[in-house]
Motif scaffolding. Structure first.
Motif, short mmCIF file in Angstrom:
data_model
loop_
_atom_site.label_atom_id
_atom_site.label_comp_id
_atom_site.label_asym_id
_atom_site.label_seq_id
_atom_site.Cartn_x
_atom_site.Cartn_y
_atom_site.Cartn_z
N ASP A 87 98.96 22.49 -48.04
CA ASP A 87 98.01 21.57 -48.21
C ASP A 87 97.01 21.96 -49.07
N SER A 88 97.03 23.13 -49.61
CA SER A 88 96.04 23.55 -50.73
C SER A 88 96.16 22.84 -52.17
N SER A 89 95.07 21.95 -52.27
CA SER A 89 95.14 20.79 -53.59
C SER A 89 93.53 20.67 -53.72
N ILE A 90 93.62 19.86 -54.87
CA ILE A 90 92.49 19.09 -55.03
C ILE A 90 92.39 17.75 -54.58
N TYR A 91 91.21 17.34 -53.44
CA TYR A 91 91.47 15.95 -53.01
C TYR A 91 90.40 15.27 -53.79
N LEU A 92 90.67 14.00 -54.16
CA LEU A 92 89.74 13.24 -55.04
C LEU A 92 89.58 11.89 -54.31
N CYS A 93 88.32 11.35 -54.45
CA CYS A 93 88.37 9.79 -54.04
C CYS A 93 87.81 8.96 -55.17
N SER A 94 88.37 8.05 -55.13
CA SER A 94 87.95 7.19 -56.36
C SER A 94 87.81 5.60 -55.89
N VAL A 95 87.03 4.73 -56.78
CA VAL A 95 86.60 3.47 -56.43
C VAL A 95 86.94 2.59 -57.64
N ASP A 96 87.10 1.41 -57.27
CA ASP A 96 87.34 0.19 -58.52
C ASP A 96 86.01 0.00 -59.18
N THR A 98 83.64 -2.55 -60.48
CA THR A 98 83.50 -3.99 -59.83
C THR A 98 83.84 -5.06 -60.96
N SER A 99 84.06 -5.09 -62.01
CA SER A 99 83.85 -6.10 -62.87
C SER A 99 85.42 -6.50 -63.04
N GLY A 100 86.50 -5.78 -62.21
CA GLY A 100 87.85 -6.17 -62.17
C GLY A 100 88.44 -5.76 -63.37
N ARG A 101 88.04 -4.61 -64.21
CA ARG A 101 88.73 -4.08 -65.44
C ARG A 101 89.90 -3.18 -65.17
N GLY A 102 90.17 -2.98 -63.88
CA GLY A 102 91.27 -2.13 -63.68
C GLY A 102 91.23 -0.74 -63.34
N GLU A 103 90.14 -0.20 -64.13
CA GLU A 103 90.25 1.12 -63.96
C GLU A 103 89.29 1.85 -62.65
N GLN A 104 89.65 3.07 -62.38
CA GLN A 104 88.98 3.42 -61.08
C GLN A 104 88.14 4.71 -61.61
N PHE A 105 87.08 5.01 -60.75
CA PHE A 105 86.07 5.97 -61.22
C PHE A 105 86.37 6.88 -60.13
N PHE A 106 86.40 8.24 -60.64
CA PHE A 106 86.77 9.30 -59.56
C PHE A 106 85.56 10.14 -59.30
N GLY A 107 85.33 10.61 -57.88
CA GLY A 107 84.48 11.73 -57.60
C GLY A 107 84.90 13.05 -58.29
N PRO A 108 84.06 14.13 -58.07
CA PRO A 108 84.33 15.36 -58.58
C PRO A 108 85.34 16.12 -58.00
N GLY A 109 85.72 15.74 -56.79
CA GLY A 109 86.97 16.33 -56.15
C GLY A 109 86.75 17.48 -55.14
N THR A 110 87.37 17.72 -54.31
CA THR A 110 87.24 18.84 -53.40
C THR A 110 88.42 19.65 -53.41
N ARG A 111 88.12 21.17 -53.94
CA ARG A 111 89.10 22.14 -53.96
C ARG A 111 89.50 22.68 -52.82
N LEU A 112 90.39 22.53 -52.28
CA LEU A 112 90.75 22.88 -50.67
C LEU A 112 91.72 24.18 -50.67
N THR A 113 91.63 25.23 -50.39
CA THR A 113 92.65 26.34 -50.31
C THR A 113 92.63 26.76 -48.76
N VAL A 114 93.98 26.83 -48.46
CA VAL A 114 94.39 27.02 -47.02
C VAL A 114 95.03 28.55 -47.10
N LEU A 115 94.63 29.34 -46.01
CA LEU A 115 95.16 30.84 -46.04
C LEU A 115 96.08 30.91 -44.74
#
Lengths: 115, 114
Positions: A87-96, A98-115
């Motif tokens: 599960d060690s990964s970067i997890y990112l959230c994003s949103v559309d 609002t003008s419906g142009r198709g692109e998504q904007f991303f958050g800065p991400g969460t870097r997760l390391t599982v030992l």
């Protein structure tokens, strides 16, 4: 563009534990998305979160492993449950955009390391 | 299912020179969006440029332009007058009109040499 924040920015966790990642947007959005980026790889959509309904999961991802909450139009959480080193990964959230142009904007991400 | 392929895992360019990153995709849809995103070491995903499939005119954003060939399902990114700050991983992405998912290519790591 939307301003998106994520908490935590990074974490190191022990195998078998769970981590909840928060995503906050500065404006109301209908859909929020959660992606996973494994080391050295591309982004893969985990699920789409709509306010007031169950999240829609992509093939290969299940609610028991990645429960998602969407209590309002500006906030969502993703929990990574019973973690393993895979599960060690970067997890990112994003949103559309609002003008419906198709692109998504991303958050800065969460870097997760599982030992 | 839609797929996006970037055949160049790594590219390098001299500062001030021009570089082209390749992307091909597979879809049965006629209306869709294509994007190039940039991911620097900070890991923030930044939208570089977008193209709507129904538009024949190639999109341009300052030093960035695309060559969109719909029949060939090709969508390349040209960076002119490359700058050190352009160094990053570049991802090509596809989104079906009305769909929610962005489908990403494998990425191309761009190095800019001074």
């Amino acid at each position: 563009s939307a301003v998106i924040s994520q908490k935590p920015s990074r974490d190191i966790c022990q195998r078998g534990t769970s981590l909840t990642i928060q995503c906050q947007v500065d404006s109301q959005v209908t859909m929020m998305f959660w992606y996973r980026q494994q080391p050295g790889q591309s982004l893969t959509l985990i699920a789409t979160a709509n306010q007031g309904s169950e999240a829609t999961y992509e093939s290969g991802f299940v609610i028991d492993k990645f429960p998602i909450s969407r209590p309002n139009l500006t906030f969502s959480t993703l929990t990574v449950s019973n973690m393993s080193p895979e599960d060690s990964s970067i997890y990112l959230c994003s949103v559309d955009r609002t003008s419906g142009r198709g692109e998504q904007f991303f958050g800065p991400g969460t870097r997760l390391t599982v030992l | 299912a839609q797929t996006v392929t970037q055949s160049q895992p790594e590219m390098s360019v001299q500062e001030a020179e021009t570089v082209t990153l390749s992307c091909t995709y597979d879809t049965s849809e006629s209306d869709y969006y294509l994007f190039w995103y940039k991911q620097p070491p900070s890991r923030q995903m930044i939208l570089v440029i977008r193209q709507e499939a129904y538009k024949q005119q190639n999109a341009t954003e300052n030093r960035f332009s695309v060559n969109f060939q719909k029949a060939a399902k090709s969508f390349s990114l040209k960076i002119s007058d490359s700058q050190l700050g352009d160094a990053a991983m570049y991802f090509c992405a596809y989104r079906r009109l009305g769909g929610s998912r962005l489908t990403f290519g494998e990425g191309t790591q761009l190095t800019v040499n001074p």
